[in-house]
Design a protein around this motif. Structure first.
Motif, short mmCIF file in Angstrom:
data_model
loop_
_atom_site.label_atom_id
_atom_site.label_comp_id
_atom_site.label_asym_id
_atom_site.label_seq_id
_atom_site.Cartn_x
_atom_site.Cartn_y
_atom_site.Cartn_z
N GLU A 1 -2.29 -14.76 1.73
CA GLU A 1 -2.02 -13.72 2.72
C GLU A 1 -3.14 -12.67 2.68
O GLU A 1 -4.04 -12.73 1.84
CB GLU A 1 -0.64 -13.12 2.48
N ASN A 2 -3.07 -11.71 3.55
CA ASN A 2 -4.13 -10.73 3.76
C ASN A 2 -4.23 -9.75 2.58
O ASN A 2 -3.38 -8.87 2.43
CB ASN A 2 -3.87 -9.98 5.07
N TRP B 1 -2.21 -6.05 1.84
CA TRP B 1 -1.38 -5.85 0.65
C TRP B 1 -1.91 -4.68 -0.16
O TRP B 1 -1.13 -3.90 -0.71
CB TRP B 1 -1.35 -7.11 -0.20
N ALA C 1 -1.37 -11.39 -2.98
CA ALA C 1 -1.73 -11.84 -1.64
C ALA C 1 -2.52 -13.14 -1.72
O ALA C 1 -2.26 -14.06 -0.95
CB ALA C 1 -2.53 -10.76 -0.92
N THR D 1 9.93 -10.40 2.57
CA THR D 1 8.65 -11.10 2.69
C THR D 1 8.01 -11.26 1.31
O THR D 1 8.42 -10.62 0.34
CB THR D 1 7.68 -10.32 3.60
N ASN D 2 6.99 -12.10 1.24
CA ASN D 2 6.27 -12.26 -0.03
C ASN D 2 5.69 -10.93 -0.49
O ASN D 2 5.73 -10.61 -1.68
CB ASN D 2 5.14 -13.28 0.12
N CYS D 3 5.17 -10.15 0.43
CA CYS D 3 4.61 -8.85 0.10
C CYS D 3 5.69 -7.93 -0.47
O CYS D 3 5.49 -7.30 -1.52
CB CYS D 3 3.95 -8.23 1.33
#
Length: 144
Positions: A6-7, A11, A1, A65-67
């Motif tokens: 990102e958050n 994550w 993350a 998504t990246n996650c």
């Protein structure tokens, strides 16, 4: 993350839940996840992220998504990292990426960890295995 800005907490929550049904249903992994998590108030987006780590293994939910891509990749990757750490007197504390990469290249080491999934996930992330492993090792060091 952190790598993707990102958050982190979000994550982490996904990570904690990603194997929700594995202990009880190891042969039916991710087949008993959606409904209980929906009932618990987990969002559709979060459930999708959890389910996507089974892409090509036990379902067809492609990580987008990246996650999702990260979870798909590191689920197998952390298995090799953990095995490599267990082989060292100081555990993960002094594990270096170069040592990990030697183990990664040896298909007999942690043989049940699917290197092709790791490579595919890294490709999806647009990153090298070495770089993803470095992020994972450093994150895992913080947990001990």
């Amino acid at each position: 993350a952190k790598h993707f800005n990102e958050n982190v907490e979000h994550w982490e929550a996904i990570g904690y839940l990603h194997d929700y049904d594995y202990e009880k249903y190891p042969d039916e992994h991710l087949q008993h996840t959606k409904e209980p998590l929906e009932q618990a108030g987990v969002s559709a987006e979060e459930i999708r992220a959890i389910l996507s780590h089974g892409w090509t293994i036990c379902n067809e939910i492609e990580p987008l998504t990246n996650c999702e891509k990260s979870l798909f990749t590191v689920d197998e990757l952390t298995g090799i990292i953990s095995a490599a750490a267990r082989m060292r007197p100081n555990g993960i504390a002094d594990l270096k990426v170069s040592s990990f990469m030697k183990n990664f290249k040896d298909k007999r080491f942690a043989a049940k960890c699917d290197r092709e999934i790791i490579k595919k996930g890294c490709e999806m992330l647009g990153m090298e295995v070495r770089d993803v492993a470095d992020i994972c090792i450093n994150a895992m060091k913080k947990l001990v």
